[in-house]
Design a protein around this motif. Structure first.
Motif, short mmCIF file in Angstrom:
data_model
loop_
_atom_site.label_atom_id
_atom_site.label_comp_id
_atom_site.label_asym_id
_atom_site.label_seq_id
_atom_site.Cartn_x
_atom_site.Cartn_y
_atom_site.Cartn_z
N TYR A 1 0.81 -1.22 0.00
CA TYR A 1 0.00 0.00 0.00
C TYR A 1 0.85 1.27 0.00
O TYR A 1 0.31 2.37 0.07
N LEU A 2 2.16 1.13 -0.06
CA LEU A 2 3.00 2.34 -0.02
C LEU A 2 2.65 3.29 -1.15
O LEU A 2 2.56 4.51 -0.96
N SER A 3 2.45 2.73 -2.33
CA SER A 3 2.19 3.58 -3.49
C SER A 3 0.85 4.32 -3.32
O SER A 3 0.75 5.53 -3.52
N ALA B 1 7.95 2.85 6.29
CA ALA B 1 7.75 1.42 6.07
C ALA B 1 8.02 0.70 7.39
O ALA B 1 8.56 1.28 8.33
N GLN B 2 7.65 -0.57 7.43
CA GLN B 2 7.71 -1.31 8.69
C GLN B 2 8.99 -2.11 8.87
O GLN B 2 9.30 -2.56 9.98
N GLU C 1 12.14 5.12 -3.35
CA GLU C 1 11.43 5.37 -4.62
C GLU C 1 9.94 5.55 -4.40
O GLU C 1 9.27 6.21 -5.18
N PHE C 2 9.42 4.93 -3.34
CA PHE C 2 7.98 5.06 -3.07
C PHE C 2 7.69 6.19 -2.09
O PHE C 2 6.58 6.30 -1.58
N GLY C 3 8.68 7.01 -1.82
CA GLY C 3 8.41 8.23 -1.04
C GLY C 3 8.56 8.07 0.46
O GLY C 3 8.12 8.94 1.22
N CYS C 4 9.15 6.97 0.92
CA CYS C 4 9.30 6.80 2.37
C CYS C 4 10.38 7.73 2.93
O CYS C 4 11.43 7.92 2.33
N ARG C 5 10.08 8.25 4.10
CA ARG C 5 11.08 9.02 4.86
C ARG C 5 11.60 8.21 6.03
O ARG C 5 12.76 8.29 6.39
#
Ligand code: PEP
Length: 249
Positions: free
Chosen positions: A45-47, A62-63, A84-88
């Motif tokens: 569901y990251l996207s 993310a976990q 790439e999926f925008g995680c900080r």
């Protein structure tokens, strides 16, 4: 002054429709929330979550991540992919990963280093089991978990990281550490870092996690060394999560 952070760990919960409803309710209720907020959904569901949160001010995390950068590691997800999926942020060493997936201190330290190598901010989770607390081992267990990471990456690395103290006996159980119990462990974590670098220690955000709810959040977050929360169950209900965020003001 450390800005408080409230991060929601969705664990293995979620579905496209429910995620959209939860995020719409969060985004619609941010008035009066002055802390930094992050949500950590499951990988698939990251996207979706990244696009629903675009330009919102709520950060994505993310976990977990692989300690490896690339290659033949079936089922794993690298830090670069998360970027790439925008995680900080990325959780590292959550007690469920330690207990259910046999992640040990060395692997957790490697994951921490891999996260920072690609610019992710690790949220390093530390905490003792009930048996360890009852044996009087809380401080030594938490100190050893932290030392494993410090030995690998050095104290300066903590300037780009967050620590979360999560007593295992309080996660998902409804039992919460008292504000005093939590504060004394948070203070010990900060002292351990301060013994190596005072500036890093004073800037380090140390979150508390373990059955935080709207009713207990303000008192926990009012402790001198508690800089916000890592929230599991209550992060799945918008009004509960928002109330916890407001308690961090
Ligand atoms: C967690 O999973 O990190 C957590 C703190 O869960 P809960 O809030 O449900 O105890």
């Amino acid at each position: 002054m450390r800005k408080k952070l409230v991060a929601g760990n969705w664990k293995m919960n979620g579905a496209r429709e429910g995620n959209a409803a939860l995020l719409a309710a969060l985004l619609g209720g941010l008035d009066g929330c002055h802390c930094e907020i992050a949500v950590c959904p499951p990988f698939p569901y990251l996207s979706q979550v990244a696009s629903l949160l675009a330009d919102s001010g709520i950060a994505l995390g993310a976990q977990t991540l692989s300690e490896h950068a690339v290659g033949a590691y079936t089922g794993e997800v690298s830090g670069a992919m998360l970027v790439e999926f925008g995680c900080r942020y990325v959780l590292v060493g959550h007690s469920e990963r330690r207990a259910l997936f046999a992640e040990g201190d060395a692997q957790i330290a490697a994951k921490f280093a891999s996260a920072q190598a690609v610019g992710l901010m690790p949220v390093l989770c530390l905490g003792e089991t009930l048996a360890q607390r009852e044996c009087g081992e809380t401080f030594s267990v938490v100190a050893a978990q932290l030392a494993a990471v410090l030995d690998r990456v050095g104290v300066k690395a903590l300037a780009s990281a967050v620590v979360a103290y999560e007593p295992v006996w309080a996660i998902g159980t409804g039992l919460t550490a008292t504000p005093g119990q939590a504060q004394e462990v948070h203070a010990a974590i900060r002292s351990q870092v301060a013994a190596l670098d005072c500036d890093v220690a004073s800037g380090l955000r140390i979150l508390y996690g373990g059955s935080v709810k709207a009713q207990n959040a303000a008192e926990l977050f009012g402790q001198a060394d508690i800089d916000g929360g890592l929230i599991g169950g209550a992060a799945l209900v918008a009004e509960d999560f928002l109330a916890i965020c407001r308690a961090a003001n």
